[in-house]
Design an enzyme around this catalytic site. Structure first.
Site, short mmCIF file in Angstrom:
data_model
loop_
_atom_site.label_atom_id
_atom_site.label_comp_id
_atom_site.label_asym_id
_atom_site.label_seq_id
_atom_site.Cartn_x
_atom_site.Cartn_y
_atom_site.Cartn_z
N SER A 176 0.51 -1.40 0.21
CA SER A 176 -0.15 0.37 0.11
C SER A 176 1.09 1.39 -0.70
O SER A 176 0.66 2.56 -0.82
CB SER A 176 -0.63 0.06 0.85
OG SER A 176 -0.02 -0.18 2.75
N GLU B 170 11.39 -8.26 -5.09
CA GLU B 170 12.03 -6.97 -3.80
C GLU B 170 12.90 -6.96 -3.50
O GLU B 170 14.16 -6.38 -3.70
CB GLU B 170 10.77 -7.30 -2.55
CG GLU B 170 9.39 -6.82 -2.87
CD GLU B 170 8.27 -7.01 -1.53
OE1 GLU B 170 7.75 -6.61 -1.67
OE2 GLU B 170 8.90 -7.15 -0.88
C1 5RP Z 1 5.09 -6.61 -0.17
C2 5RP Z 1 5.82 -6.18 1.30
C3 5RP Z 1 5.58 -4.70 1.53
O1 5RP Z 1 6.32 -3.76 1.45
C4 5RP Z 1 5.44 -4.21 3.17
O2 5RP Z 1 4.21 -5.63 3.34
C5 5RP Z 1 4.62 -3.59 3.13
O3 5RP Z 1 3.22 -3.73 2.87
P1 5RP Z 1 2.72 -2.18 2.97
O4 5RP Z 1 3.13 -0.65 2.36
O5 5RP Z 1 1.00 -1.92 2.63
O6 5RP Z 1 2.15 -1.82 5.00
O7 5RP Z 1 7.16 -6.01 2.11
O8 5RP Z 1 5.96 -8.16 -0.33
#
Ligand code: 5RP
EC number: 5.3.1.6
Length: 219
Positions: A30, A103
């Site tokens: 998000s 990532e």
């Molecule tokens: C996805 C990730 C995201 O960066 C992590 O879950 C944080 O998400 P958000 O910005 O929705 O809090 O690692 O795999």
């Protein structure tokens, strides 16, 4: 301010690090989604993006931002992404959105990892957020038994198949005193594709959304 407003503030603040004419590494989640909205406003000034998930690719395309395959780029100036937890050494737990493998690849290619978080993600010690581990499906039970030996309680993330066709084990109850050592240890288990510990490659800049505004932590 709501948590989403804090995420939006840091997502937009990350625009400051985007250099004209470059290809930008883009994360998932998000907070990264707010960054994509921001990136859309300067799409004519950048060459394009390398994306860490099908979801982010879709959103980037909707903004009219050209997508590059990671194999087409030798290096990226920056990678902008969120985190589930981050400690004072800029070690992170990531993978809440199941995109951890792509990532980690883009983070490795990028010169600078800009981590964008709201202040709730800052912790003294990593491990309260269950540690995601992407696993080859046939190795699921074996890897789970090995993770139990390390003191964790792995939970199979139901109904989730990663963009790479694998499954996720979320490891609860870990006390992560040495993130680098644990990352290396879990990476060494046969069948593990990626562990969501980003300690060997930590963040370089952290933008933290707080009620008092965006704070910058740099090495
Ligand atoms: C996805 C990730 C995201 O960066 C992590 O879950 C944080 O998400 P958000 O910005 O929705 O809090 O690692 O795999």
């Amino acid at each position: 301010m709501t948590q989403d407003e804090l995420k939006k503030a840091v997502g937009w603040a990350a625009l400051e690090y985007v250099k004209p004419g470059t290809i930008v590494g883009v994360g998932t989640g998000s907070t990264a989604s707010h960054f994509i909205d921001a990136l859309g406003t300067i799409k004519n000034q950048i060459e394009g993006a390398v994306s860490s998930s099908e979801a982010s690719t879709e959103k980037l395309k909707n903004q009219g931002i050209p997508i590059f395959d990671c194999n087409e780029v030798d290096s990226l100036d920056i990678y902008v992404d969120g985190a589930d937890e981050i400690n004072g050494y800029m070690h992170m737990i990531k993978g809440g959105g199941a995109a951890l493998t792509r990532e980690k690849i883009i983070a490795a290619v990028a010169k600078k990892f800009i981590c964008v978080i709201d202040e709730s993600k800052q912790v003294d010690m990593l491990g309260k957020f269950p540690l995601p581990v992407e696993v080859i499906p046939m190795a699921r039970s074996y890897v789970a038994r090995e993770l139990v030996k390390l003191g964790g309680t792995p939970v199979y993330r139901q109904n989730v198949v990663t963009d790479n066709g694998n499954v996720i084990l979320d490891v609860h109850n870990l006390v992560i005193l040495d993130p680098v050592a644990l990352e290396n240890k879990i990476n060494g288990i046969a069948g593990v594709v990626t562990v969501g510990l980003f300690a060997n490659r930590s963040a370089d800049v952290v933008l933290v959304g707080t009620a008092d505004g965006v704070k910058t932590i740099a090495e």
